[in-house]
Write a protein that holds these residues in place. Structure first.
Motif, short mmCIF file in Angstrom:
data_model
loop_
_atom_site.label_atom_id
_atom_site.label_comp_id
_atom_site.label_asym_id
_atom_site.label_seq_id
_atom_site.Cartn_x
_atom_site.Cartn_y
_atom_site.Cartn_z
N SER A 199 0.81 -1.29 0.04
CA SER A 199 0.16 -0.27 -0.15
C SER A 199 1.08 1.42 0.30
CB SER A 199 -1.11 0.14 1.45
OG SER A 199 -0.02 0.00 2.37
N ILE A 200 0.60 2.23 -0.03
CA ILE A 200 1.00 3.33 0.10
C ILE A 200 1.50 4.13 1.22
CG2 ILE A 200 0.81 6.43 -0.27
CD1 ILE A 200 -0.75 5.70 -3.49
N GLU A 201 0.60 3.84 2.13
CA GLU A 201 0.95 3.84 3.63
C GLU A 201 2.69 3.27 4.28
OE1 GLU A 201 -2.43 3.08 3.03
OE2 GLU A 201 -2.36 5.13 2.89
N ARG A 202 2.32 1.93 3.19
CA ARG A 202 3.32 0.79 3.40
C ARG A 202 4.84 1.38 3.39
NH1 ARG A 202 4.46 -4.91 3.48
NH2 ARG A 202 6.47 -4.92 4.44
N MET A 203 4.46 1.69 1.98
CA MET A 203 5.65 2.79 1.34
C MET A 203 5.86 3.65 1.69
SD MET A 203 7.19 2.76 -1.73
CE MET A 203 6.61 1.66 -3.49
#
Ligand code: DC
Length: 225
Positions: A170-174
Motif C-alpha cells: 500500500s502507499i502507507e507501507r511504501m
C-alpha cells in the motif's frame, strides 16, 4: 557548451533524482551515473551469496572484488555485477532496504566512491546519489539537492513500482519503508545524506521532471557563460 561539467544530484529516495539526471544527461549528451544502483548491486550479491548484512568484513570484500558495470544508452542503462545482468532484480523492496544497510558500511563506501570518482573525473557527467556533492565530487561544478515531501515521494515510488509490475502492499507501507530508509541514510556515521553547503535546493513536490530539468539547465548555462 564545450566545457564538460560535473553535475551532482543528491537527495532522498523518490525525489526524482534518476528521472531528472537521465533527462539532463540526454539533453547535454553527458554520461548518466546512478550510484544507488552500485550499492544495490552489492546488496543483491550479498543476499544472493547468503552473506548476512551485518558481516561488514565479507560485504566490504565483496564490494572491492566485484566488477560492477553501468552500461548502455542513457535511456536503457543496464546494471551488471560480475557479468550478470541484474537491472530488474535490484529494484525490489527487499534489495532497496538491503542497499540502505550495506551503504552504511565504510569499506563498501570506500570501494564504490573510488570507482565513482574514476567514472566521473573527466567531466561530462550527471551523477546522482546521496553523497555526490559532499564526498564523491566536493568540487562538482553544479550541485543540486533534490527533495520532496515523503507523501509525494511515496506516491511516486508506488506508481513507479506498480507500473513495473512490482507488488507493493500500500502507499502507507511504501511511505513507512521510504521514511525508514531516509532515516538510516541520514543518520549513518559515514557520509550521511545531507545537503552540501553550496548546493541548490529544489523541492520537487509540486514540480514535474521537466520543470526541475529546466531549473538545472538554467544553472548549467550560467556556469557556461
Ligand atoms: O538511490 P537508490 O534508492 O537506488 O539508493 C539505494 C541505497 O543506496 C540508498 O538507500 C542509499 C544508498 N546510497 C548511498 O548511500 N550513496 C549513494 N551515493 C547512493 C545510494
Amino acid at each position: 557548451m564545450n566545457r564538460k561539467l560535473i553535475i551532482a544530484i543528491d537527495g532522498p529516495a523518490g525525489a526524482g533524482k534518476s528521472s531528472v539526471a537521465r533527462k539532463l544527461a540526454r539533453q547535454l549528451d553527458y554520461l548518466f551515473i546512478n550510484t544507488g544502483a552500485m550499492y544495490r548491486a552489492v546488496a543483491w550479491k550479498a543476499q544472493q551469496s547468503g552473506i548476512p548484512l551485518d558481516d561488514v568484513e565479507q560485504i566490504g570484500r565483496l564490494a572491492r572484488e566485484s566488477r560492477i558495470e553501468l552500461t548502455g544508452p542513457v535511456d536503457a542503462t543496464r546494471v551488471l555485477i560480475d557479468g550478470e545482468d541484474i537491472t530488474e532484480s535490484i529494484t525490489s523492496p527487499r534489495v532497496s532496504q538491503a542497499a540502505s544497510v550495506v551503504s552504511a558500511i565504510p569499506a563498501v563506501r570506500r570501494a564504490l566512491v573510488a570507482r565513482q570518482q574514476q567514472m566521473g573525473n573527466q567531466g561530462g557527467v550527471v551523477m546522482e546519489g546521496r553523497d555526490i556533492g559532499t564526498m564523491v565530487f566536493p568540487d562538482a561544478d553544479i550541485k543540486i539537492y533534490l527533495d520532496a515531501s515523503s507523501e509525494a515521494r511515496s506516491h511516486r515510488r508506488f506508481d513507479e513500482d506498480t507500473a513495473r509490475g512490482i507488488a507493493v502492499a500500500s502507499i502507507e507501507r511504501m511511505r513507512s519503508e521510504i521514511e525508514e530508509r531516509d532515516l538510516r541514510d541520514k543518520s549513518r556515521d559515514d557520509s550521511p545524506l545531507m545537503q552540501a553547503e553550496d548546493a541548490i535546493y529544489i523541492d520537487s513536490s509540486g514540480l514535474s521532471i521537466e520543470e526541475v530539468v529546466v531549473r538545472i539547465l538554467g544553472a548549467v548555462s550560467s556556469k557556461m557563460n
